[in-house]
Design a protein around this motif. Structure first.
Motif, PDB file in Angstrom:
ATOM      1  N   UNK A  45       1.090   0.364  -0.010  1.00 25.43           N
ATOM      2  CA  UNK A  45       2.054  -0.512   0.670  1.00 25.43           C
ATOM      3  C   UNK A  45       2.858   0.259   1.707  1.00 25.43           C
ATOM      4  N   UNK A  46       2.504   1.520   1.930  1.00 27.26           N
ATOM      5  CA  UNK A  46       3.278   2.333   2.864  1.00 27.26           C
ATOM      6  C   UNK A  46       2.727   2.246   4.274  1.00 27.26           C
ATOM      7  N   UNK A  47       3.648   2.402   5.230  1.00 30.18           N
ATOM      8  CA  UNK A  47       3.215   2.547   6.615  1.00 30.18           C
ATOM      9  C   UNK A  47       2.855   4.026   6.793  1.00 30.18           C
ATOM     10  N   UNK A  48       2.225   4.355   7.890  1.00 27.83           N
ATOM     11  CA  UNK A  48       1.850   5.748   8.118  1.00 27.83           C
ATOM     12  C   UNK A  48       3.080   6.646   8.181  1.00 27.83           C
ATOM     13  N   UNK A  49       4.150   6.181   8.845  1.00 22.12           N
ATOM     14  CA  UNK A  49       5.347   7.039   8.890  1.00 22.12           C
ATOM     15  C   UNK A  49       5.968   7.193   7.522  1.00 22.12           C
ATOM     16  N   UNK A  50       5.864   6.162   6.699  1.00 24.71           N
ATOM     17  CA  UNK A  50       6.388   6.275   5.341  1.00 24.71           C
ATOM     18  C   UNK A  50       5.577   7.293   4.542  1.00 24.71           C
ATOM     19  N   UNK A  51       4.265   7.307   4.760  1.00 25.26           N
ATOM     20  CA  UNK A  51       3.420   8.288   4.073  1.00 25.26           C
ATOM     21  C   UNK A  51       3.834   9.698   4.499  1.00 25.26           C
ATOM     22  N   UNK A  52       4.071   9.877   5.778  1.00 23.51           N
ATOM     23  CA  UNK A  52       4.477  11.191   6.274  1.00 23.51           C
ATOM     24  C   UNK A  52       5.823  11.601   5.707  1.00 23.51           C
TER      25      UNK A  52
END
Lengths: 230, 101
Positions: A45-52
């Motif tokens: 459910x994460x966006x790429x920036x959230x993953x980073x």
């Protein structure tokens, strides 16, 4: 409001080199098998920036005791309780559930995928499933009365509360009366789902509002954007 | 009370601790006007050489807390970039300069 670093557009792997060089992190060794953040974002459910941003948190936690790019149980408890000596039935169970590969360590992929369930945007079904597995200690596909009692006793002990065995038995009786609609002494997934639908607050600990603000709490100074080949 | 409601209150199942990194609770050792001053400090690492510290008063007299804050930032003035007070002051200053244009 942070004007200290310029925004740099780099690929994820280049980001590590950038951080290692620029911020002089003393040549930390990373587990080089880090999945591409896009893959993780796709699966969660994460966006790429959230993953980073999550990766920033992961790095902190995983380097606390052994700097190997992996979270062991001690590091997990340290992060959770700020105390690695604390014995916790539940923290152990949570760790085991996160540890999909069953190798007693959490790599970033396992960490991110498990935490994804706790995101406010994650599906309720996923939360129901995770909670069920959490409480199904013996992994039998149903929650036994003895497991419930064990968990209630452990929770009360953690809170320093002492209730008599009679009172505890009473509470569990009432819980099973309501939840165990098939009257077989166990709570299966279907019964659990119905119970949760009647009492949504039972899933309260399955959501971490912090995950929505993770990009501000753990800024990663990389904007994820494709660097176009000329 | 449902057994699962009790269980869900266990701190071991509260993963929010993972995000409260470097959070500390500090308490004064002298009784103040409204009891012991206590505050929470949360440290965020913005970059390896830049950290942000968020201070929040938890208990005690507000004036004493402001005095503490002032002492702290004065004491650390060589390494502190900005505090909320400074930011507010510089915003005011800019506003004034713009008005005079």
């Amino acid at each position: 409001m942070w004007q200290c670093l310029d925004h740099v557009s780099l690929g994820f792997h280049h980001m590590l080199d950038f951080l290692l060089g620029c911020c002089q992190t003393k040549g930390r060794k990373y587990s080089r098998d880090i999945e591409d953040p896009e893959t993780i974002a796709h699966d969660t459910s994460f966006s790429v920036s959230e993953v980073e941003a999550l990766y920033e948190l992961f790095k902190k936690i995983s380097s606390a005791v052994i700097d190997d790019g992996l979270i062991n149980k001690e590091e997990f408890k340290l992060a959770l309780f700020k105390n690695n000596k604390k014995e916790s039935l539940f923290a152990d169970r949570v760790f085991d559930l996160f540890d999909i590969k069953h190798n007693n360590v959490l790599d970033f992929g396992e960490f991110a995928r498990a935490l994804s369930v706790f995101h406010p945007n994650a599906s309720v079904e996923d939360k129901i499933e995770f909670a069920f597995q959490l409480y199904d200690f013996k992994q039998q596909g149903f929650i036994e009365r003895s497991e419930v009692k064990r968990m209630v006793v452990a929770t009360l002990a953690e809170a320093g509360m002492n209730l008599s065995d009679d009172v505890i038995e009473n509470i569990i009786d009432k819980t099973f009366e309501e939840a165990d609609t098939k009257h077989d002494g166990k709570i299966d997934k279907e019964e659990w789902r119905s119970l949760v639908q009647r009492h949504p607050s039972l899933l309260k600990n399955m959501t971490l509002p912090y995950l929505k603000d993770i990009t501000t709490s753990f800024p990663s100074f990389v904007f994820h954007s494709r660097v176009e080949d000329s | 009370m449902n057994a699962f409601q009790i269980i869900s209150m266990s701190p071991g199942l509260d993963l929010s601790g993972l995000f409260q990194k470097h959070k500390m609770k500090l308490q004064g050792d002298k009784m103040g006007r409204k009891g012991y001053l206590s505050l929470s400090a949360e440290i965020f690492e913005v970059a390896s050489s830049l950290h942000m510290v968020e201070l929040r008063k938890l208990d005690g007299d507000t004036l004493e807390y402001h005095k503490f804050e002032k002492n702290l930032s004065t004491g650390l003035k060589d390494i502190v970039w900005l505090t909320e007070v400074n930011i507010a002051k510089s915003i005011d200053k800019e506003k004034q300069q713009m008005q005079s244009l």
